[in-house]
Scaffold this motif. Structure first.
Motif, PDB file in Angstrom:
ATOM      1  N   ARG A 337       0.896  -1.101  -0.029  1.00  0.00           N
ATOM      2  CA  ARG A 337      -0.031   0.015   0.062  1.00  0.00           C
ATOM      3  C   ARG A 337       1.030   1.473  -0.103  1.00  0.00           C
ATOM      4  NH1 ARG A 337      -3.964   0.335   3.871  1.00  0.00           N
ATOM      5  NH2 ARG A 337      -3.704   2.715   3.641  1.00  0.00           N
ATOM      6  N   ASP A 338       0.295   2.597  -0.586  1.00  0.00           N
ATOM      7  CA  ASP A 338       1.070   3.683  -0.292  1.00  0.00           C
ATOM      8  C   ASP A 338       0.177   4.525   0.765  1.00  0.00           C
ATOM      9  OD1 ASP A 338      -1.492   4.298  -1.571  1.00  0.00           O
ATOM     10  OD2 ASP A 338      -0.581   5.262  -3.307  1.00  0.00           O
ATOM     11  N   GLN A 341      -4.061   4.167  -0.258  1.00  0.00           N
ATOM     12  CA  GLN A 341      -4.882   3.135  -0.663  1.00  0.00           C
ATOM     13  C   GLN A 341      -3.991   1.660  -0.425  1.00  0.00           C
ATOM     14  OE1 GLN A 341      -5.334   3.703  -4.922  1.00  0.00           O
ATOM     15  NE2 GLN A 341      -3.455   4.859  -5.104  1.00  0.00           N
ATOM     16  N   PHE A 343      -2.981  -1.784  -2.300  1.00  0.00           N
ATOM     17  CA  PHE A 343      -3.154  -2.630  -3.577  1.00  0.00           C
ATOM     18  C   PHE A 343      -2.984  -4.028  -3.700  1.00  0.00           C
ATOM     19  CE2 PHE A 343      -0.673   1.514  -4.340  1.00  0.00           C
ATOM     20  CZ  PHE A 343      -1.025   2.002  -5.472  1.00  0.00           C
ATOM     21  N   SER A 375       4.911   1.015  -5.205  1.00  0.00           N
ATOM     22  CA  SER A 375       4.966   1.928  -6.165  1.00  0.00           C
ATOM     23  C   SER A 375       5.071   1.508  -7.648  1.00  0.00           C
ATOM     24  CB  SER A 375       6.536   2.573  -5.831  1.00  0.00           C
ATOM     25  OG  SER A 375       6.898   3.485  -6.800  1.00  0.00           O
ATOM     26  N   LYS A 378       1.327   1.232  -8.377  1.00  0.00           N
ATOM     27  CA  LYS A 378       0.654   2.437  -8.401  1.00  0.00           C
ATOM     28  C   LYS A 378       0.954   3.044  -9.953  1.00  0.00           C
ATOM     29  CE  LYS A 378      -0.005   6.868  -6.363  1.00  0.00           C
ATOM     30  NZ  LYS A 378       0.464   7.807  -5.108  1.00  0.00           N
ATOM     31  N   GLU A 381      -1.144   0.793 -12.225  1.00  0.00           N
ATOM     32  CA  GLU A 381      -2.605   1.231 -12.270  1.00  0.00           C
ATOM     33  C   GLU A 381      -2.756   2.830 -13.066  1.00  0.00           C
ATOM     34  OE1 GLU A 381      -4.711   2.558  -8.530  1.00  0.00           O
ATOM     35  OE2 GLU A 381      -5.480   0.333  -8.881  1.00  0.00           O
TER      36      GLU A 381
END
Length: 851
Positions: A337-338, A341, A343, A375, A378, A381
């Motif tokens: 996750r960041d 959110q 993942f 990372s 993200k 995505e």
């Protein structure tokens, strides 16, 4: 496994041969009591118990300070006694604490035997016949310990390479990781052994500095391990950055993570947003068990929402549904996750190697890897979102024109001789009236409803796209002769049911055109064009459905050939721009010019602009055409400014240009690249653009005006909406069409129209220009009527840039130019342009020209 056991047998055999070669090794160097064997065996056990690991991918190299008991054994024991002490002390600790496989235990026994025999053999060879304590003995012992330890590491690397390959890199890694430790520990062990000869009763004191050395070496090993962790993270980041697809990233990451953490089983679980569905994107080893299938799984919620990786004991693993692997093995769960959110999850189980359990430091490493993975995910995505925007229509969710053309191209490549590729184009009749009468939001609802109906009609397996505002396209691949006609009949039923609105019901009609590839070669653009021709024919003749036929296509093969040539001319920048001067009728000063595109075809000769500009508008090439003319016009302005002139530059904008939302950014970028102020640019727009979409055209015009450009309404008087839009349009100039100027002196009505237009323009605060001025008499009459500007063959024909600059200096007309005080003033003397050799060269769009 057989190779490892065989290597152990070979090492043992070599050790026995070494004993036979040098039988003096069987007696001790210094006489010692029998309990010395036990003490040295305990020393070997302590060394193995205090081992620390140098991890390398899926293997961990154990380093133990066995140099000290080996040094003591060289002095106080024979080779057989030392072998027994080493095997008993070391193997007992290895078997109880690390629980290796039996073949690893056999290999260690063979390696220990060979290492002891090698140490005794080298020590006795180096010492030779010299007896007693001396410098030679000190040097011989230190070199012996170093050699024995290095050889030990070489064989360990050899065994690791049997499983992983790449022996050379492992030897380099072994050398880099342990060479300094080997030197320090060997020297320290030698000094302590010698110290025991001098003062046996005080030898134990030497364990204190030796312990300190062990701590320093251990810290060195940990620091080296941290460096390898950084290298591993960099390798992981490089690996996952090679792809922009989440599944591929997960598969590449799991391999690296398994190697780095030395895991037997691992998996990456990813979450799909906004549905929250979870799936195992990648895994290695045997299945882990009951992993989450939804982001909201209550068993896994704490880990999904957590910020750090945690180590799970076997009981916690059972509670989560993770199947247990090796006895006593544990697992790591790390959130991917960041800041805002999640993942997915990283689950790593069953560590392999001498230390078969994950430690807190391993959880930290797993967390760092999960961050790198997050990372990359993200970025993937974001890429998927951009790709979705690029290939999907935002309003309907259907494929857009670009994606549809790609699908058609793939279908054409895959089609065999028995099947045909067909395109059906569906357009909504009088859809513009719906938007203008009921509003665009109602039009959008109708488009979404039609999309839903079309999806229900065509079902799965067909590519459906929205290719224009009210036009949909369907790709059909079928070997049935009447497949397109049959599908068209079904599609026509999309409009049978009325569309329910909040206040009324709306009935609309649709028209469908179809085109088939047949056996002749075709490209996606050609098929789309043919289907579009058939669809518009159906609209014009209210026939509902039409199949493409040559007789209904007004676009002849000659025009198609011209289109291909136009594409090539644009691609290679073969179109020219000529410049026609505009003069101030009151002062006679040249104050501007109009940039006019010209095309000299290599075989057709001169192609009239009206012909190829219309072709560009109907085929989507107008944007590139406008950009090239704009680039060359601003490049010319830059040159003229550098010479000292100050002219306004007019250029025509197509109707499609004015409706393009990106036009303003393109103009601003071009002006900035050439360093030309916007107030020197006069875009000319026609009334046709206002008729097409007055709202959007007005928005673009206002944006150009806000930038600083001066808008001119070209061909004024030939349209039907001039007066209604004139009061709203931020124009600075009216340009009287040549059809009224040509017969100005002969037709009274034309003079009335010209006079009225001039008065109207002046009353609105606009300057008025006239085109088509063919003679001096017409020019004088326009000046008498109060017209401001004029251009035409009576003043000068359009010219290439080099001739235009020469004309400015030789025509006798004064030319507007910059004064020293910053104000623009007429040029009153000829200008020497012989020092400007690049007059004929124009910059291409996106290129700055150095003069």
């Amino acid at each position: 496994m057989p190779v490892v056991v065989g290597l152990a047998v070979v090492l043992t055999g070599l050790g026995l041969v070494g004993v036979r070669l040098h039988e003096d090794m069987t007696t001790s160097w210094v006489a010692a009591p029998p309990w010395t064997v036990v003490a040295i065996a305990l020393a070997f056990a302590a060394a193995e118990r205090m081992v620390f690991y140098v991890q390398y991918r899926r293997e961990a190299m154990a380093y133990a300070m066995s140099e000290l008991p080996t040094a003591m054994a060289l002095l106080y024991l024979g080779v057989w006694q030392t072998i027994v002490a080493r095997l008993v002390g070391s193997l007992l600790v290895v078997a109880l604490t690390r629980r290796p496989t039996w073949y690893k235990l056999v290999f260690n026994a063979g390696l220990f035997t060979f290492e002891i025999v090698l140490a005794f053999f080298v020590f006795h060879v180096l010492q030779g016949d010299e007896q007693g304590f001396g410098d030679l003995m000190v040097v011989s012992m230190a070199l012996t310990l170093m050699l024995a330890t290095i050889v030990d590491g070489v064989f360990v690397s050899l065994v690791v390479s049997l499983f992983e390959g790449d022996l050379l890199s492992k030897l380099v890694q072994q050398f880099r990781s342990t060479v300094s430790m080997v030197v320090v520990s060997s020297v320290a062990a030698t000094l302590l052994a010698c110290f025991s000869l001098w003062w046996p009763d005080l030898a134990a004191i030497g364990l204190i500095p030796l312990g300190a050395i062990w701590m320093l070496l251990r810290r060195h090993g940990l620091a080296a391990q941290q460096l390898r962790d950084f290298e591993a993270l960099h390798r992981l980041s490089s690996s996952v950055s090679r792809s922009l697809h989440r599944d591929e990233i997960a598969k590449m990451a799991i391999v690296e993570i398994q190697d780095i953490l030395r895991s037997d089983r691992a998996a990456v679980v990813l979450f799909e947003r906004p549905s929250g569905t979870a799936w195992v994107a990648a895994s290695v080893g045997s299945p882990l068990g009951d992993l989450p299938t939804q982001i909201g799984d209550p068993r896994w919620h704490a880990f999904v929402a957590g910020a750090a990786a945690v180590v799970l004991d076997p009981a916690a693993m059972v509670g989560l549904g993770i199947e247990l692997g090796a006895k006593g093995a544990n697992a790591i769960v790390a959130p991917v996750r960041d800041d805002d959110q999640s993942f997915g999850l990283l689950v790593v189980c069953d560590r392999i190697g001498p230390n078969a359990r994950f430690e807190p430091n391993d959880a930290l490493r797993a967390g760092a890897m999960a961050d790198r993975l997050a990372s990359a995910l993200k970025n993937a995505e974001l890429h998927e979102h951009i790709e979705e925007e690029a290939w999907r229509d935002r309003l309907t969710g259907l494929a857009n024109r670009t994606a549809f053309e790609r699908a058609v191209g793939e279908a054409l490549e895959a089609a065999d001789t028995t099947s045909s590729v067909s395109i059906l184009m569906l357009g909504i009749d009088r859809f513009r009236e719906v938007n203008e009468t009921l509003g665009y939001h109602v039009g959008d609802e109708i488009l979404r409803e039609i999309t839903a109906r079309l999806r229900n009609l065509v079902g799965e397996g067909h590519t459906l796209a929205r290719v224009a505002g009210d036009e949909f396209a369907l790709l059909l691949v079928d070997d049935t002769p009447d497949a397109a006609s049959s599908m068209a009949e079904r599609l026509l039923t999309v409009a049978l049911d009325s569309f329910r609105l909040p206040d009324a019901e709306l009935v609309i009609d649709v028209s469908i055109g179809a085109a088939e590839s047949g056996r002749a070669t075709a490209d996606p653009a050609t098929l789309l064009r043919k289907a579009d021709v058939a669809m518009h024919w159906a609209k014009e003749h209210h026939s509902g459905f039409e199949m493409y036929r040559v007789e209904i296509d007004q676009r002849t093969p000659e025009r198609l050939s011209l289109l291909a040539d136009l594409r090539a001319a644009l691609e290679h920048c073969h179109l020219d721009v000529h410049f026609q001067p505009k003069i101030d009728l009151v002062t006679g000063v040249v104050v501007g010019a109009e940039a006019l595109v010209r095309w000299e075809h290599p075989t057709r000769g001169f192609v009239p602009p009206l012909e190829f500009v219309q072709l560009a508008e109907t085929t989507g090439l107008i944007t590139e055409l406008t950009d090239q003319v704009l680039g060359k016009a601003t490049s010319a302005l830059r040159l003229l400014n550098d010479i000292g002139f100050r002219l306004d530059m007019s250029l025509n904008l197509s109707t499609l240009d004015l409706l393009d939302l990106d036009l303003v950014d393109r103009v601003a970028r071009c002006l900035a690249e050439q360093g030309v102020p916007a107030d020197q640019l006069t875009p000319e727009i026609t009334e046709t653009a206002l008729l097409e979409d007055g709202v959007r055209a007005l928005e673009t015009a206002e944006a150009l005006q806000a930038m600083g450009a001066h808008l001119s309404i070209d061909d004024f008087g030939t349209g039907f909406s001039s007066l209604s839009y004139l009061r709203m349009l931020p124009a600075a100039e009216l340009k009287i069409d040549r059809s009224f100027v040509t017969n100005l002196l002969n037709e009274t009505r034309d003079e009335v129209i010209v006079r009225s237009t001039i008065d109207l323009g002046h009353n609105l605060g606009l300057r008025v220009a006239a085109e088509g001025v063919e003679d001096e008499a017409t020019r004088e009459r326009l000046r008498a009527l109060g017209c401001d500007l004029a251009q035409g063959y009576g003043i000068s024909r359009p010219m290439p840039l080099s001739r235009f600059v020469a004309w400015l200096t030789t025509s006798g007309h004064e030319v507007a130019r910059a004064g020293v005080d910053g104000a623009w003033k007429p040029l009153t003397r000829p200008l020497d342009i012989s020092s400007a050799p690049t007059l004929g060269r124009l910059a291409q769009p996106g290129e700055s020209t150095q003069y």
